[in-house]
Design a protein around this motif. Structure first.
Motif, PDB file in Angstrom:
ATOM      1  N   UNK A 129       0.843  -1.205   0.000  1.00  0.00           N
ATOM      2  CA  UNK A 129       0.000   0.000   0.000  1.00  0.00           C
ATOM      3  C   UNK A 129       0.875   1.251   0.000  1.00  0.00           C
ATOM      4  N   UNK A 130       1.970   1.208   0.763  1.00  0.00           N
ATOM      5  CA  UNK A 130       2.861   2.368   0.821  1.00  0.00           C
ATOM      6  C   UNK A 130       3.536   2.604  -0.527  1.00  0.00           C
ATOM      7  N   UNK A 170     -11.779  -6.281   0.354  1.00  0.00           N
ATOM      8  CA  UNK A 170     -11.065  -6.129  -0.930  1.00  0.00           C
ATOM      9  C   UNK A 170      -9.644  -5.615  -0.784  1.00  0.00           C
ATOM     10  N   UNK A 171      -9.351  -4.865   0.294  1.00  0.00           N
ATOM     11  CA  UNK A 171      -8.004  -4.284   0.385  1.00  0.00           C
ATOM     12  C   UNK A 171      -7.116  -5.045   1.366  1.00  0.00           C
ATOM     13  N   UNK A 172      -7.671  -6.041   2.044  1.00  0.00           N
ATOM     14  CA  UNK A 172      -6.845  -6.805   2.990  1.00  0.00           C
ATOM     15  C   UNK A 172      -6.903  -8.311   2.681  1.00  0.00           C
ATOM     16  N   UNK A 173      -8.053  -8.922   2.918  1.00  0.00           N
ATOM     17  CA  UNK A 173      -8.142 -10.379   2.726  1.00  0.00           C
ATOM     18  C   UNK A 173      -7.841 -10.757   1.275  1.00  0.00           C
ATOM     19  N   UNK A 174      -8.421 -10.011   0.342  1.00  0.00           N
ATOM     20  CA  UNK A 174      -8.277 -10.335  -1.083  1.00  0.00           C
ATOM     21  C   UNK A 174      -6.818 -10.268  -1.550  1.00  0.00           C
ATOM     22  N   UNK A 175      -6.117  -9.140  -1.347  1.00  0.00           N
ATOM     23  CA  UNK A 175      -4.707  -9.146  -1.778  1.00  0.00           C
ATOM     24  C   UNK A 175      -3.871 -10.187  -1.036  1.00  0.00           C
ATOM     25  N   UNK A 176      -4.208 -10.455   0.229  1.00  0.00           N
ATOM     26  CA  UNK A 176      -3.434 -11.474   0.961  1.00  0.00           C
ATOM     27  C   UNK A 176      -3.647 -12.850   0.319  1.00  0.00           C
TER      28      UNK A 176
END
Ligand code: MSP
Length: 518
Positions: free
Chosen positions: A175-176, A268-274
């Motif tokens: 994200x950074x 969508x921004x945590x579980x999914x990319x993981x």
């Protein structure tokens, strides 16, 4: 062939019919898809339905209908509603399709094999309405859902976990390093806040139900958690597993995934990319989470009776204005995108829709097209005179505004893009007032009158392209009245003086009849 521009909406739960919230995400996605297409991209636009959810099963049971039959009927309702709203999707995926179940099963097996999914037991709270597990520490005395406020259900069962905690630092780094990964900025900050609280592993199976994708190779039964299942729809739709080797990479990864703010930070921004990191797959390039439409300042809900169905809204508008059905649909799309909640929530109302219709569409856009074509017919027999060109000041604005609108659409900021497009209408109307082509024609100054009206025609040609993603059928109608073979491409907005001398115009027909004052 290069990679396709891959754009997705969430897949919608079929326990209720489409409303203006689900319509919003879908209309935004459609506008983005059409914009990219006319910019020359090859686009792959996915939408669909989330059918394996316990709450879907529950509603079917309450109605006494076999669940499969219920989801078949409801998926049909969604597909037909989107078609009626001029949504030009390429694929409509349903999570009850076999090819999707195969993907979910295979992903589960791979992650279990490599230790990213492990066995444990779950004790905690579950919200059926949000289909979300909550740790006891997040649940207050009242035992209601921290997100939606409904009563939680206690669960105590053996289950499998996904090792989300293992991906915390890689997620933060990603994200950074990628400032456009999560947009707009407020969602990015919400996500960073969510991750900063510390990521816990998530339960990804459930017992006590047989509706869903069965946990593979497991005697004791159970199904895969609906969010773990649903997120993978985006992968299924590319033909991953199904097509040869790396063929799915002609589509994967998604260029733009659209959704509402409620399902962005955690899912969508945590579980999914993981999950994708665990699979070793490239991450989506951009996740965009819009705000909510409120009705009388409140979230829509069945119990408050303030839920609007999009086709009913369209029907009401076409009755009030007596406009053609496709025009009413496009006017609804215009309102949704002009008022689209980007950062914060905004109010949805029928009065607001009628005001935009009479003001922006009938008075501004419709009137500009009608008066320009009428004067062209009155003074020039509907034919573009010889030797005309757009005056420099107007030409500069046309080129500049087209670029600004493209930039705003690229940023999924439709309110800004449309406001800028409408500035052009204000500008040309002021130009007409100053130059008074009607007086020039009366005084026999046809050369000057022709030049002024030609600037109007070129403005309308430009507007035709600018509004097409938002109002595709209205744009076609404007192109027809201008007697152009099709709506011009975005590359055509990079130059002026495109309509040649001698070009004939169709007689004007009003597009947006005014809604009479009540
Ligand atoms: N099934 C899940 C998504 C799974 S995606 C892998 C789901 N479905 S949903 O039917 O509840 O629809 C969610 C979409 O509708 C979200 O993008 C949500 O934000 C949007 N909206 C629902 N009500 C809304 C408003 N009142 N206003 C704007 N959008 C809202 O979640």
């Amino acid at each position: 062939m290069g990679k396709r521009y891959y754009i997705t909406t969430p897949i919608y739960y079929v326990n209720s019919t489409p409303h203006i919230g689900t319509a919003l995400t879908t209309i935004v996605a459609d506008a983005c898809a059409r914009f990219q297409k006319r910019r020359g991209q090859s686009v792959y636009f996915l939408t669909g339905t989330d059918e394996n959810a316990p709450k879907v099963h529950r509603v079917a049971q309450e109605r006494g209908i076999p669940t499969q039959q219920f989801v078949d009927e409801m998926a049909e309702v969604f597909a037909r509603t989107w078609q009626a709203l001029h949504i030009e999707y390429d694929v409509f995926i349903r999570t009850t399709e076999e090819r999707h179940k195969r993907v979910v099963t295979e992903v589960f097996r791979r992650l279990r094999q490599q230790g990213d999914i492990y066995q444990g037991s779950y004790q905690g709270w579950y919200c059926v309405s949000c289909e979300t597990f909550f740790a006891s520490s997040k649940v207050g005395e009242a035992r209601t859902c921290p997100d939606c406020g409904k009563p939680l259900e206690w669960r105590d069962e053996p289950c499998y976990y996904f090792r989300l905690s293992a991906y915390e630092s890689r997620l933060k780094e990603h994200i950074a390093a990628n400032p456009h990964f999560i947009e707009p900025e407020v969602r990015r900050n919400e996500t960073l806040g969510f991750i900063a609280e510390g990521l816990q592993d998530v339960a990804v199976t459930r017992t006590g139900t047989d509706w869903g994708v069965p946990v593979p190779d497991e005697e004791s039964g159970g199904v895969i958690y609906v969010w773990f299942d649903a997120l993978l729809n985006y992968l299924t739709a590319t033909g991953w597993l199904e097509r040869d080797g790396d063929a799915y990479l002609d589509t994967w990864p998604p260029d733009l995934q659209l959704m509402g703010k409620d399902i962005l930070p955690r899912f969508h921004a945590t579980i999914w990319p993981a999950m994708l990191m665990a699979l070793g797959l490239p991450l989506p390039l951009r996740l965009y989470g819009h705000g909510w439409f409120l009705v009388n300042q409140q979230k829509m809900s069945k119990s408050l009776g303030n839920v609007y169905a999009p086709l009913e809204v369209v029907q009401a508008l076409s009755e009030a204005s007596q406009c053609q059905q496709p025009v009413a649909v496009d006017a609804f799309r215009y309102y949704m995108l002009r008022e689209m909640p980007t950062d914060s929530d905004t109010e949805f109302s029928l009065e607001g829709l009628e005001t935009r219709y009479n003001g922006d569409l009938a008075n501004d856009l419709g009137n500009l097209v009608h008066r320009t074509l009428s004067m062209m017919h009155r003074y020039f027999e509907g034919r573009v005179p010889e030797g005309v060109h757009v005056e420099e000041a107007v030409a500069v604005s046309l080129l500049q505004v087209s670029r600004q609108v493209a930039e705003a659409y690229e940023a999924v900021d439709y309110p800004r893009g449309l406001q800028q497009a409408w500035n052009l209408i204000g500008l040309i109307n002021r130009y007409y007032e100053e130059q008074a082509p009607w007086s020039l024609a009366k005084a026999g100054e046809y050369g000057r009158a022709g030049r002024v009206l030609y600037a109007g025609l070129e403005t309308i040609r430009t507007l035709c392209t600018l509004v097409e993603p938002v109002m595709p059928r209205v744009a076609s109608e404007i192109a027809r009245q201008l007697n152009l073979p099709a709506v011009p491409l975005w590359s055509d907005t990079e130059a002026v003086n495109r309509i040649p001398s001698g070009h004939t115009l169709q007689p004007p027909t009003p597009i947006f009849p005014r809604i009479p004052l009540r």
